[in-house]
Scaffold this active site. Structure first.
Site, PDB file in Angstrom:
ATOM      1  N   ARG A   1      -0.591 -13.167  -2.592  1.00  0.00           N
ATOM      2  CA  ARG A   1      -0.208 -11.796  -2.961  1.00  0.00           C
ATOM      3  C   ARG A   1       0.559 -11.835  -4.282  1.00  0.00           C
ATOM      4  NH1 ARG A   1       0.163  -7.800   0.826  1.00  0.00           N
ATOM      5  NH2 ARG A   1       0.469  -6.518  -1.020  1.00  0.00           N
TER       6      ARG A   1
ATOM      7  N   GLN B   1      -4.136  -6.361  -1.096  1.00  0.00           N
ATOM      8  CA  GLN B   1      -4.360  -7.439  -0.135  1.00  0.00           C
ATOM      9  C   GLN B   1      -5.713  -8.113  -0.370  1.00  0.00           C
ATOM     10  OE1 GLN B   1      -2.085  -8.438   2.472  1.00  0.00           O
ATOM     11  NE2 GLN B   1      -3.458 -10.195   2.420  1.00  0.00           N
TER      12      GLN B   1
ATOM     13  N   HIS C   1      -6.080  -0.834   1.349  1.00  0.00           N
ATOM     14  CA  HIS C   1      -5.022  -1.792   0.972  1.00  0.00           C
ATOM     15  C   HIS C   1      -5.614  -2.745  -0.078  1.00  0.00           C
ATOM     16  CE1 HIS C   1      -1.482  -4.063   1.012  1.00  0.00           C
ATOM     17  NE2 HIS C   1      -1.522  -4.630   2.204  1.00  0.00           N
TER      18      HIS C   1
ATOM     19  N   ARG D   1       3.574   2.709  -1.722  1.00  0.00           N
ATOM     20  CA  ARG D   1       3.048   2.505  -0.360  1.00  0.00           C
ATOM     21  C   ARG D   1       3.355   3.784   0.413  1.00  0.00           C
ATOM     22  NH1 ARG D   1       3.570  -2.562   3.745  1.00  0.00           N
ATOM     23  NH2 ARG D   1       1.883  -3.210   2.372  1.00  0.00           N
TER      24      ARG D   1
ATOM     25  N   ASP E   1      -6.837  -7.721  11.884  1.00  0.00           N
ATOM     26  CA  ASP E   1      -5.588  -7.035  11.527  1.00  0.00           C
ATOM     27  C   ASP E   1      -5.025  -6.432  12.816  1.00  0.00           C
ATOM     28  OD1 ASP E   1      -3.547  -5.773  10.108  1.00  0.00           O
ATOM     29  OD2 ASP E   1      -4.828  -4.191   9.267  1.00  0.00           O
TER      30      ASP E   1
ATOM     31  N   CYS F   1      -3.928 -10.256   7.167  1.00  0.00           N
ATOM     32  CA  CYS F   1      -3.004  -9.837   6.098  1.00  0.00           C
ATOM     33  C   CYS F   1      -1.544 -10.001   6.483  1.00  0.00           C
ATOM     34  CB  CYS F   1      -3.305  -8.394   5.684  1.00  0.00           C
ATOM     35  SG  CYS F   1      -3.031  -7.185   6.993  1.00  0.00           S
TER      36      CYS F   1
HETATM   37  N1  NVA Z   1      -3.369  -2.085   8.784  1.00  0.00           N
HETATM   38  C1  NVA Z   1      -1.977  -2.449   8.636  1.00  0.00           C
HETATM   39  C2  NVA Z   1      -1.797  -3.361   7.461  1.00  0.00           C
HETATM   40  C3  NVA Z   1      -0.371  -3.847   7.250  1.00  0.00           C
HETATM   41  C4  NVA Z   1      -0.218  -4.691   6.022  1.00  0.00           C
HETATM   42  C5  NVA Z   1      -1.130  -1.197   8.486  1.00  0.00           C
HETATM   43  O1  NVA Z   1      -1.551  -0.274   7.785  1.00  0.00           O
HETATM   44  O2  NVA Z   1      -0.059  -1.142   9.081  1.00  0.00           O
HETATM   45  N1   CP Z   2       0.169  -7.680   4.255  1.00  0.00           N
HETATM   46  C1   CP Z   2       1.124  -6.838   3.841  1.00  0.00           C
HETATM   47  O1   CP Z   2       0.880  -5.897   3.065  1.00  0.00           O
HETATM   48  O2   CP Z   2       2.355  -7.142   4.289  1.00  0.00           O
HETATM   49  P1   CP Z   2       3.659  -6.233   4.190  1.00  0.00           P
HETATM   50  O3   CP Z   2       3.449  -5.038   5.076  1.00  0.00           O
HETATM   51  O4   CP Z   2       4.769  -7.129   4.678  1.00  0.00           O
HETATM   52  O5   CP Z   2       3.862  -5.816   2.761  1.00  0.00           O
END
Ligand code: NVA
Ligand code: CP
Length: 304
Positions: free
Chosen positions: A290, A137, A134, A107, A222, A262
């Protein structure tokens, strides 16, 4: 094995449409196996290294739990306490980590970073979120839709909010699973052009939120400020006012419309509390999936 022959999962488009559907069905089977309490350990002695340069609850816990349930092991690595945070090159880290483990999950911020890592890795690399996409997800979201409503082919999905990493992955899914995606986002917050070009006739972009939501089978949103955009929170709150998913918007959709997010969510910003906590919301099923969807992915990538 030649590093060029390795299957990575950096975006949904690393899968064919058929593979995507197979993963969804396998995730549903693996969920049933887990819920029956059966032991199934196809990854005994296998190790997943997980690099998190951004925070996570769901991604970390689902991968770690999935590896444990499969009889394997997962290692959590953060830049704060590894040499990655002290400037060790990605290429070197990829070579070292992949020489000891069976799979890498990452990540991070720039998508190019995960591409570089994959290029130098001798084991499969999984994208646990980048600034661009992502994909994990979407495996869970699509599994959830299939479980609740059957095939998503020909259905209408509406994305409300930022044209961000999640939106880009929905655009990939629309093309792979053949559904229509309405994207309602403020001017200046549209998805990136390269993703628009890829999704072509499957998407339409508008600022008319009610029109986008009418006749929808699934409404998704989101956060307005993603990880790394914390300083823009105030500007974004202004830009996105009028883009909250409310009960009123949900009423414009089809009677059996579902709501997904998500998570983590901000009640009173991108979604009202009565929607996310209401009976059209499947966010808890989505979050649990997930685990099952990523187990299906790990099995697909690691079991010959
Ligand atoms: N769009 C959000 C998704 C978090 C799971 C981010 O990138 O922070
Ligand atoms: N939806 C998601 O990826 O959650 P986290 O940021 O908690 O991993």
């Amino acid at each position: 094995m030649n590093t060029k022959d390795i299957r990575h999962f950096l975006t949904l488009t690393d899968l064919s449409s058929m593979e995507f559907k197979q993963l969804i069905h396998r995730a549903i089977e693996l969920k049933a196996i887990q819920h029956r309490g059966e032991i199934f350990e196809p990854l005994k002695n296998k190790v997943l290294a997980m690099i998190f340069e951004k925070s996570s609850t769901r991604t970390r816990v689902s991968f770690e739990t999935g590896m444990a349930q499969f009889g394997g092991h997962a290692i959590f690595l953060s830049p704060r306490d590894t040499q990655l945070g002290r400037g060790e090159p990605i290429e070197d880290s990829a070579k070292v980590l992949s020489s000891m483990t069976d799979c890498l999950m990452v990540r991070t911020f720039e998508h190019e970073k995960i591409e570089l890592l994959a290029k130098h890795s001798s084991v499969p690399v999984i994208n646990g979120l980048t600034d661009d996409v992502h994909p994990c997800q979407l495996l869970a979201d699509m599994q959830t839709f299939f479980e609740q409503r059957g095939d998503i082919k020909g259905k209408t999905v509406t994305w409300v909010g930022d044209g961000n990493n999640m939106c880009h992955s929905y655009m990939h899914a629309a093309k792979l699973l053949d559904f229509k995606l309405n994207i309602a986002c403020p001017k200046g917050f549209e998805p990136e052009q390269v993703f628009i070009d890829e999704a072509d006739e499957h998407i339409s972009i508008t600022q008319d939120v009610p029109a986008a939501c009418s006749n929808s089978d699934l409404i998704v949103t989101d956060v307005w400020a993603s990880m790394g955009q914390e300083e823009e929170q105030k500007i974004r709150e202004q830009a996105f006012s009028g883009y909250q998913v409310t009960a009123e918007l949900m009423r414009l959709a089809n009677e059996d419309v579902l709501f997904m997010h998500c998570l983590p969510a901000h009640r009173g910003e991108e979604v009202s509390a009565d929607v996310i906590d209401g009976n059209q919301s499947v966010v808890w099923e989505e979050a649990e999936n997930r685990l099952h969807a990523q187990k299906a992915l790990l099995e697909f990538l690691l079991v010959a």
